[in-house]
Design a protein around this motif. Structure first.
Motif, PDB file in Angstrom:
ATOM      1  N   TRP A 145      -7.149  -3.904  -2.128  1.00 22.44           N
ATOM      2  CA  TRP A 145      -6.370  -3.232  -1.081  1.00 22.44           C
ATOM      3  C   TRP A 145      -5.794  -4.243  -0.094  1.00 22.44           C
ATOM      4  O   TRP A 145      -4.819  -3.964   0.598  1.00 22.44           O
ATOM      5  CB  TRP A 145      -7.211  -2.176  -0.372  1.00 22.44           C
ATOM      6  N   GLN A 146      -6.382  -5.424  -0.028  1.00 23.36           N
ATOM      7  CA  GLN A 146      -5.846  -6.489   0.812  1.00 23.36           C
ATOM      8  C   GLN A 146      -4.820  -7.322   0.047  1.00 23.36           C
ATOM      9  O   GLN A 146      -3.752  -7.638   0.571  1.00 23.36           O
ATOM     10  CB  GLN A 146      -6.986  -7.390   1.283  1.00 23.36           C
ATOM     11  N   ALA A 188      -1.464  -5.475  -0.425  1.00 20.77           N
ATOM     12  CA  ALA A 188      -0.913  -4.794   0.741  1.00 20.77           C
ATOM     13  C   ALA A 188       0.484  -5.318   1.065  1.00 20.77           C
ATOM     14  O   ALA A 188       0.789  -6.492   0.859  1.00 20.77           O
ATOM     15  CB  ALA A 188      -1.836  -4.985   1.937  1.00 20.77           C
ATOM     16  N   THR A 202       5.014   4.065   0.998  1.00 21.91           N
ATOM     17  CA  THR A 202       4.009   3.903  -0.048  1.00 21.91           C
ATOM     18  C   THR A 202       4.351   4.848  -1.188  1.00 21.91           C
ATOM     19  O   THR A 202       4.470   6.055  -0.972  1.00 21.91           O
ATOM     20  CB  THR A 202       2.596   4.201   0.499  1.00 21.91           C
ATOM     21  N   GLU A 247       4.721  -0.349  -0.712  1.00 20.18           N
ATOM     22  CA  GLU A 247       3.337  -0.452  -1.144  1.00 20.18           C
ATOM     23  C   GLU A 247       3.089   0.549  -2.276  1.00 20.18           C
ATOM     24  O   GLU A 247       3.755   1.582  -2.357  1.00 20.18           O
ATOM     25  CB  GLU A 247       2.409  -0.165   0.041  1.00 20.18           C
ATOM     26  N   VAL A 256      -2.880  -0.642  -4.100  1.00 23.41           N
ATOM     27  CA  VAL A 256      -3.886  -0.886  -3.071  1.00 23.41           C
ATOM     28  C   VAL A 256      -5.010   0.134  -3.100  1.00 23.41           C
ATOM     29  O   VAL A 256      -6.082  -0.098  -2.536  1.00 23.41           O
ATOM     30  CB  VAL A 256      -3.254  -0.899  -1.673  1.00 23.41           C
ATOM     31  N   MET A 291      -8.787   1.147  -1.586  1.00 23.94           N
ATOM     32  CA  MET A 291      -8.849   2.119  -0.507  1.00 23.94           C
ATOM     33  C   MET A 291      -8.649   3.522  -1.082  1.00 23.94           C
ATOM     34  O   MET A 291      -8.218   3.683  -2.226  1.00 23.94           O
ATOM     35  CB  MET A 291      -7.777   1.846   0.540  1.00 23.94           C
ATOM     36  N   THR A 329      -1.834   0.809   4.166  1.00 28.59           N
ATOM     37  CA  THR A 329      -2.856  -0.160   4.564  1.00 28.59           C
ATOM     38  C   THR A 329      -2.722  -0.571   6.025  1.00 28.59           C
ATOM     39  O   THR A 329      -3.694  -1.013   6.635  1.00 28.59           O
ATOM     40  CB  THR A 329      -2.790  -1.419   3.687  1.00 28.59           C
ATOM     41  N   ILE A 351      -5.028   1.396   8.131  1.00 30.57           N
ATOM     42  CA  ILE A 351      -6.398   0.890   8.060  1.00 30.57           C
ATOM     43  C   ILE A 351      -6.548  -0.368   8.907  1.00 30.57           C
ATOM     44  O   ILE A 351      -7.534  -0.543   9.633  1.00 30.57           O
ATOM     45  CB  ILE A 351      -6.782   0.602   6.592  1.00 30.57           C
ATOM     46  N   ARG A 352      -5.569  -1.239   8.851  1.00 24.43           N
ATOM     47  CA  ARG A 352      -5.643  -2.498   9.588  1.00 24.43           C
ATOM     48  C   ARG A 352      -5.750  -2.247  11.088  1.00 24.43           C
ATOM     49  O   ARG A 352      -6.336  -3.048  11.823  1.00 24.43           O
ATOM     50  CB  ARG A 352      -4.401  -3.336   9.277  1.00 24.43           C
ATOM     51  N   VAL A 384      -5.967  -7.735   7.360  1.00 27.80           N
ATOM     52  CA  VAL A 384      -5.474  -7.840   5.997  1.00 27.80           C
ATOM     53  C   VAL A 384      -4.829  -9.207   5.843  1.00 27.80           C
ATOM     54  O   VAL A 384      -3.930  -9.561   6.598  1.00 27.80           O
ATOM     55  CB  VAL A 384      -4.442  -6.732   5.699  1.00 27.80           C
TER      56      VAL A 384
END
Length: 390
Positions: free
Chosen positions: A151-152, A155, A192, A215, A260, A290, A378, A381-382, A388
């Motif tokens: 997922w990193q 991203a 995404t 993404e 991701v 993720m 992502t 999330i960051r 990331v």
């Protein structure tokens, strides 16, 4: 006068050893050549045996890995689940012309249940948006310190937006309808794209979308509550035990790379099953992915199970096009703006439909001009403090 007699001409005799046709019979290969031919045949047979043995060994190793993961938590109870429908044999290879256009079937919410209700109460505005996310998985055996998780690694990065409200748009059901998927990839902002695993030419479609700065997620089919709605082949069913779930997930997750994480396609029944969603989160954890809970049901436990396994997770706030209706899509876009304004971020899910794409093409520039920033999943999330890199 007497004439001199001339001697009679002699007939030429054919050379010995020649036939009337003048062709020599083919010579049989000598002993050395026969020996070489035999050696080559033996070598080919040995190579085939070695290759077969290698494939069997790989198969044994894969089966062992699945069994090891299957034993990691208690097996689910399937004693009362004998009446589950079988998987469909529908052909999805023809894209959006397939029967009933399954790539665009949005699961309807059962009566008395509305997953939109969970977004009616919006928290007060926050200076630093702090979305509801599960924390980053801690390094496990197999993930060394400093190792980038999937997922990193995959991203899509955007500049720091500061305190500006952000919006993450996820386009589900990508890949089935290639022309409309292409149009979605042309939207004027980072989004995404979530690809169905049974679409065709996935590596090419994914590569194109990534080159355009978008993404990628995998849109994993799961069992809906309704028996008349088909989630597609390889969908995860509540009648499956751990090994069956792992086998189906392996097939889907190995269809392409560069994604991701995963979000559920349909799944109102499956995502409400804690034991089976725990198996899904084991795989998410093991693969460094993720999870986005599409929340096709208010009873979904996807986010809670992700927390238990320390899987990075977020939840959908708004469905843009439950109904393929321009007026309703406009209303849902207004709701996205409201959520992002009051809470600092919003996660919206739509589909590659003509009305949806037309609305987004007009709405995105308008929102950008108003100070909103579009980010990939992502990035949400960051914002919870997880860095990331890569």
């Amino acid at each position: 006068m007497a004439r001199r007699s001339t001697p009679a001409k002699k007939k030429k005799t054919a050379p010995r050893g020649k036939t009337k046709t003048g062709k020599k019979p083919p010579k049989k290969p000598g002993g050395f050549k026969r020996l070489m031919l035999g050696a080559a045949m033996v070598a080919g047979a040995v190579s085939a045996i070695i290759a077969a043995a290698s494939m069997l060994e790989l198969d044994r190793a894969a089966h062992k890995a699945v069994n090891d993961l299957a034993k990691s938590s208690p097996a689910p109870d399937t004693s009362d689940r004998t009446d589950q429908p079988k998987q469909s044999d529908m052909d999805f290879s023809k894209g959006y012309d397939a029967p009933n256009r399954p790539g665009y079937m949005v699961e309807r919410v059962p009566e008395g249940e509305n997953p939109q209700n969970d977004t009616e109460t919006i928290p007060e505005p926050r200076v630093n948006p702090a979305p509801k996310v599960a924390p980053l998985p801690s390094p496990e055996k197999g993930f060394g310190a400093g190792t980038e998780l999937a997922w990193q690694k995959f991203a899509t990065h955007v500049p720091d937006t500061g305190n500006a409200p952000v919006i993450a748009i996820i386009i589900d059901d990508a890949g089935i309808d290639k022309p409309r998927t292409e149009r979605a990839a042309e939207l004027p902002a980072p989004i995404t794209l979530s690809f169905l695993p049974y679409a065709t030419h996935l590596p090419e479609q994914v590569a194109t979308a990534r080159k355009r700065g978008h993404e990628i997620m995998l849109h994993m089919p799961m069992e809906p509550t309704s028996r008349v709605v088909d989630p597609g082949p390889h969908a995860l069913l509540t009648s499956y035990d751990k090994v069956a779930i792992l086998n189906e997930m392996s097939w889907m997750l190995d269809r392409f790379t560069g994604y991701v994480g995963v979000n559920n396609h349909m799944g109102s029944k499956f995502t409400a099953d804690p034991e089976r969603m725990a198996v899904v989160m084991q795989v998410m954890k093991a693969r460094g992915l993720m999870f986005l809970d599409s929340r096709t049901s208010a009873k979904s436990v996807g986010y809670q199970e992700a927390q238990k396994f320390d899987v990075p997770a977020i939840e959908r706030d708004v469905f843009l096009d439950d109904a393929d209706d321009a007026a309703k899509i406009s209303q849902m876009l207004d709701r996205v703006e409201s959520v992002a304004s009051k809470r600092g971020y919003a996660v919206a899910i739509g589909h590659p439909r003509d009305l949806t794409l037309e609305a987004l093409n007009k709405w995105i520039p308008k929102m950008q001009a108003a100070g909103f920033v579009f980010v990939p999943a992502t990035d949400i999330i960051r914002r919870n403090g997880v860095k990331v890199t890569g």
